[in-house]
Design a protein around this motif. Sequence first.
Motif, PDB file in Angstrom:
ATOM      1  N   ARG A   1      75.090  17.767  -3.004  1.00 10.32           N
ATOM      2  CA  ARG A   1      74.772  16.583  -2.202  1.00 10.32           C
ATOM      3  C   ARG A   1      73.791  15.678  -2.946  1.00 10.32           C
ATOM      4  NH1 ARG A   1      72.008  17.607   2.253  1.00 10.32           N
ATOM      5  NH2 ARG A   1      72.775  15.797   3.403  1.00 10.32           N
ATOM      6  N   ALA A   2      72.810  16.266  -3.593  1.00 13.08           N
ATOM      7  CA  ALA A   2      71.857  15.473  -4.374  1.00 13.08           C
ATOM      8  C   ALA A   2      72.557  14.828  -5.573  1.00 13.08           C
ATOM      9  CB  ALA A   2      70.699  16.353  -4.833  1.00 13.08           C
ATOM     10  N   TRP A   3      73.457  15.570  -6.211  1.00 13.09           N
ATOM     11  CA  TRP A   3      74.199  15.038  -7.363  1.00 13.09           C
ATOM     12  C   TRP A   3      75.060  13.845  -6.964  1.00 13.09           C
ATOM     13  CZ3 TRP A   3      73.934  15.579 -12.457  1.00 13.09           C
ATOM     14  CH2 TRP A   3      75.023  15.180 -13.244  1.00 13.09           C
ATOM     15  N   ARG A   4      75.731  13.954  -5.810  1.00 10.65           N
ATOM     16  CA  ARG A   4      76.545  12.821  -5.340  1.00 10.65           C
ATOM     17  C   ARG A   4      75.672  11.616  -5.016  1.00 10.65           C
ATOM     18  NH1 ARG A   4      79.553  16.985  -2.670  1.00 10.65           N
ATOM     19  NH2 ARG A   4      78.382  16.620  -0.741  1.00 10.65           N
ATOM     20  N   MET A   5      74.515  11.864  -4.421  1.00 11.79           N
ATOM     21  CA  MET A   5      73.606  10.758  -4.116  1.00 11.79           C
ATOM     22  C   MET A   5      73.137  10.075  -5.395  1.00 11.79           C
ATOM     23  SD  MET A   5      71.964   8.782  -2.084  1.00 11.79           S
ATOM     24  CE  MET A   5      72.116   9.570  -0.465  1.00 11.79           C
TER      25      MET A   5
ATOM     26  N   ASN B   1      62.496  13.220  -7.009  1.00  9.93           N
ATOM     27  CA  ASN B   1      62.589  13.835  -5.689  1.00  9.93           C
ATOM     28  C   ASN B   1      63.905  14.567  -5.497  1.00  9.93           C
ATOM     29  OD1 ASN B   1      60.244  13.053  -3.604  1.00  9.93           O
ATOM     30  ND2 ASN B   1      60.453  11.419  -5.106  1.00  9.93           N
ATOM     31  N   LEU B   2      65.004  14.007  -5.993  1.00 11.37           N
ATOM     32  CA  LEU B   2      66.293  14.698  -5.890  1.00 11.37           C
ATOM     33  C   LEU B   2      66.286  15.987  -6.709  1.00 11.37           C
ATOM     34  CD1 LEU B   2      68.819  11.707  -6.099  1.00 11.37           C
ATOM     35  CD2 LEU B   2      68.085  12.961  -4.062  1.00 11.37           C
ATOM     36  N   ALA B   3      65.543  15.969  -7.829  1.00  9.74           N
ATOM     37  CA  ALA B   3      65.424  17.170  -8.659  1.00  9.74           C
ATOM     38  C   ALA B   3      64.332  18.104  -8.173  1.00  9.74           C
ATOM     39  CB  ALA B   3      65.140  16.757 -10.108  1.00  9.74           C
ATOM     40  N   LYS B   4      63.624  17.688  -7.116  1.00 11.65           N
ATOM     41  CA  LYS B   4      62.526  18.470  -6.536  1.00 11.65           C
ATOM     42  C   LYS B   4      61.443  18.801  -7.566  1.00 11.65           C
ATOM     43  CE  LYS B   4      65.105  20.415  -2.656  1.00 11.65           C
ATOM     44  NZ  LYS B   4      66.241  19.492  -2.770  1.00 11.65           N
TER      45      LYS B   4
ATOM     46  N   GLU C   1      55.682  16.218  -0.226  1.00 12.57           N
ATOM     47  CA  GLU C   1      56.962  16.761   0.210  1.00 12.57           C
ATOM     48  C   GLU C   1      58.103  15.927  -0.382  1.00 12.57           C
ATOM     49  OE1 GLU C   1      59.227  19.569   2.347  1.00 12.57           O
ATOM     50  OE2 GLU C   1      57.058  19.461   2.045  1.00 12.57           O
ATOM     51  N   PRO C   2      59.101  16.573  -0.984  1.00 14.14           N
ATOM     52  CA  PRO C   2      60.210  15.792  -1.559  1.00 14.14           C
ATOM     53  C   PRO C   2      60.897  14.926  -0.509  1.00 14.14           C
ATOM     54  CG  PRO C   2      60.317  18.081  -2.291  1.00 14.14           C
ATOM     55  CD  PRO C   2      59.263  18.027  -1.233  1.00 14.14           C
ATOM     56  N   TRP C   3      61.293  13.739  -0.913  1.00 17.75           N
ATOM     57  CA  TRP C   3      62.008  12.846  -0.011  1.00 17.75           C
ATOM     58  C   TRP C   3      63.386  13.413   0.282  1.00 17.75           C
ATOM     59  CZ3 TRP C   3      61.138   8.122  -3.731  1.00 17.75           C
ATOM     60  CH2 TRP C   3      59.764   7.875  -3.840  1.00 17.75           C
TER      61      TRP C   3
ATOM     62  N   LEU D   1      55.723   8.776   1.474  1.00 16.77           N
ATOM     63  CA  LEU D   1      56.320   7.638   2.161  1.00 16.77           C
ATOM     64  C   LEU D   1      55.552   7.308   3.433  1.00 16.77           C
ATOM     65  CD1 LEU D   1      60.075   8.697   1.860  1.00 16.77           C
ATOM     66  CD2 LEU D   1      58.879   6.977   0.489  1.00 16.77           C
ATOM     67  N   PRO D   2      55.594   6.042   3.856  1.00 13.82           N
ATOM     68  CA  PRO D   2      54.992   5.715   5.156  1.00 13.82           C
ATOM     69  C   PRO D   2      55.691   6.509   6.256  1.00 13.82           C
ATOM     70  CG  PRO D   2      56.326   3.878   4.321  1.00 13.82           C
ATOM     71  CD  PRO D   2      56.202   4.858   3.208  1.00 13.82           C
ATOM     72  N   GLU D   3      54.940   6.912   7.253  1.00 13.21           N
ATOM     73  CA  GLU D   3      55.479   7.788   8.283  1.00 13.21           C
ATOM     74  C   GLU D   3      56.299   7.010   9.303  1.00 13.21           C
ATOM     75  OE1 GLU D   3      52.524  10.184  10.095  1.00 13.21           O
ATOM     76  OE2 GLU D   3      51.818  11.069   8.213  1.00 13.21           O
TER      77      GLU D   3
END
Length: 205
Positions: free
Chosen positions: A88-92, A123-126, A132-134, A179-181
């Motif tokens: 899923r991360a790879w496709r994104m 973030n996709l690669a953590k 916290e990763p997005w 990120l902003p909450e």
Amino acid sequence: MIISAPFIILDKRPYRESGLMLGGITPDYGKVSYILHGGQSFSKSAPQADIFREVEIEFEDDGSGRELFTAKRVETLLDFSVIAEDQRAWRMAGRIGAFLLKNSHGGVIMLHTYEALRSVLCNLAKIDAGHEPWSLLQSAVVMKCTFLYENGMLPEAGTAEQNEFLENLVASGVDNSPLPECDEKYWQTLNGWFDSLITFNQLKR
């Protein structure tokens, strides 16, 4: 003049018998393609020239404003290849890369977009950035927001608070900071709004 510049590889394909054609973006030159002669054999022993890597690339710029250069040296700065372990991360990452290649131009400064892309790939690669990763949705929203902002396609929001939120969102993308909450529903709303702006500005998906 010999230039050394950071470059995020978003596309790689064979070029003639043994070379590679590398496509991606740089902060100062926008969308650029490089020919790496002998790159097919080079990449087997040293995979610097591979997709979703940030590299330092050396090339000669004659000042003509062209988008195709010959790479003289490639050295890895950051390797995001671990993204491939999560489909899923790879496709994104692939969708983001395709969007940027279709809608970016050479000779255009893309500092914010470049930094946001690097942050999103981290973030996709953590890769640990101290927060916290997005999520996949948040990564997509950050990338769309930053690209639209840098290209003057992000209109004023309805309130000062919303404008501040968007400015903080761009800053988070550039700095790879928290990120902003907001709740999950608002991320969905933002994603839909940015998609409508992409359609309105006739950008390619």
